[in-house]
Design a protein around this motif. Sequence first.
Motif, PDB file in Angstrom:
ATOM      1  N   SER A 109      -8.370   0.966  -2.144  1.00 50.79           N
ATOM      2  CA  SER A 109      -7.640   1.303  -0.923  1.00 50.79           C
ATOM      3  C   SER A 109      -7.885   0.214   0.108  1.00 50.79           C
ATOM      4  CB  SER A 109      -8.103   2.658  -0.376  1.00 50.79           C
ATOM      5  OG  SER A 109      -7.768   3.710  -1.267  1.00 50.79           O
ATOM      6  N   ALA A 161       0.835  -1.197   0.000  1.00 49.45           N
ATOM      7  CA  ALA A 161       0.000   0.000   0.000  1.00 49.45           C
ATOM      8  C   ALA A 161       0.872   1.250   0.000  1.00 49.45           C
ATOM      9  CB  ALA A 161      -0.923   0.006   1.215  1.00 49.45           C
ATOM     10  N   VAL A 203      -3.660   0.803  -2.952  1.00 52.14           N
ATOM     11  CA  VAL A 203      -2.818  -0.340  -3.304  1.00 52.14           C
ATOM     12  C   VAL A 203      -1.924   0.056  -4.472  1.00 52.14           C
ATOM     13  CG1 VAL A 203      -2.777  -2.715  -4.132  1.00 52.14           C
ATOM     14  CG2 VAL A 203      -4.515  -1.995  -2.478  1.00 52.14           C
TER      15      VAL A 203
END
Length: 385
Positions: free
Chosen positions: A335, A288, A327
Motif C-alpha cells: 500500500s 493505487a 497498489v
Amino acid sequence: MRKAIALIILILMLSSLSAIGFGYHVFEVRTEPEFGMGVFPSSVMYQFNFPVPDLIAGSRTEFAFRLDNGLVYRTLRQDPATGAIFAEHPSLYDFPKEYTVHYDEFNLFFAQGFIDTDFSDNDLLTAFISIDGRFEMAFERLSWMTGPQEREGLFWDGHGNYRFPADGSWIGAPELADDRSVFQTSITLGLKFDYMHDTTTTRDGVRGGMCWRFAPDWMILTDGSASFVLSWNEIQLSKTLYSVRNGADRTWFSIVLDDWLTYRMIVGSRVPSYVQGGDIWGPDVPNAMNVITNRLALTFYGPQINSRDTYPSLSFFWDLGWGLGKVLNSASGESIAESVGSYGIRAEFVVFSIAEFFYEIGCSYDPVFEEEMYVEQRFGFSVGI
C-alpha cells in the motif's frame, strides 16, 4: 475472434452512418504534443445522435453512438512481471519506458434528463447507461530504430532481444501481454447533476456526477485481458469574480475561479492503463486503489469577438494528485500514500467553438518517482463540429 469483433464494430459504425439524413453529428479532431510537436492530428472522435423524442416533457432524452480512435503516448510505471513501481529501484530499470498505443473505443449510450431549470442549459439531473468496447495495440515509440543511436525501446533492447518474456505473468501491465493487442468490453452506469449558469466566459454554480464502469473478464466479446470495477466521482465549483458586460450575451473581460475535485476507486485484478490514475497536468498519479485529484484555476477571458463563442483566455492552474491504498496490478500487495502535482499557465484561443488553439507551460513535481522538479510545455489544436 478479432475478425468477428472488428466486423461488429464496422456494423455499428455503418448503422449510424447510414442515418446521415437525420439526427446530428459531433466530429472532433485532436492533437498530442508528443506527435509532430502538436501540429498534426493524432485522434478523431465521431458521434452520431439518433433523433429520438424526449420521453419526459421539458427534459432531454439522448441516444447516441460514439467512436473515438487515434494514438496516445504512455510511460510504463510498473514492472510488467511483478508490478513493482520502477521508482523504488531506479537503477534496475534504466531503459526507455515510453511507448505508443493505437486505440479504438466505441460507446453506445442512452441518457435521460430530469428536472428542467432556467439556471442551467442542462437538466438538473441526468441518468445514463453505456455499452463500451475498446481495442488497443501497443508499439515502440515512433523514434525507435530511426537511426544508429535509436536501437533500444521498451519492448526490445539494443541487441535485438525481447526485454520481457512473452510467457511472463504480465501482472504489472496486463494489456501488453502476448501480441500487445487487447479488446475489452464494459457497461457504464452514471448520474450527473448540473446547477451551473455557464455563459462560456462566466460561470457560477456547481455541477458534477458519478459513474460506475463494470468490466469483468466474463463480459461478452471481451478477450479477458481486463477485470475491474471503476467508480468515478467528480464535482466542479465555479465563481465569476469580475466581469465587464458587452450586451446581454457577451463580455469584454471576465475573471473566473474554478475548482475541480475527483475521486476514483478501482477494484480488480487486471486494470488497464486507460482507466488508471486521475486527470492531472504533467505527472501520472501512482496506480493505487484510491486516487484523488484537484485542479484550482483562475482564468481571464476576453474579449468575446463578434460572437459568444470566439474569445482568447489565459488560465493559471494548480493540480494536485494523491494515490492511496493498495497498489493495483502488483504481486506484492503493498500500500502507498503518495502525492504528485503541477502548476502552470494555459493560453487558448477559441474560434466559434469549432477550433481551439492552445499553449501550455508548467512545472511538475513527482516525488513518488524520485524526480526533480521539471518544466515542460505543450501546444496544439483541436477541431470539433
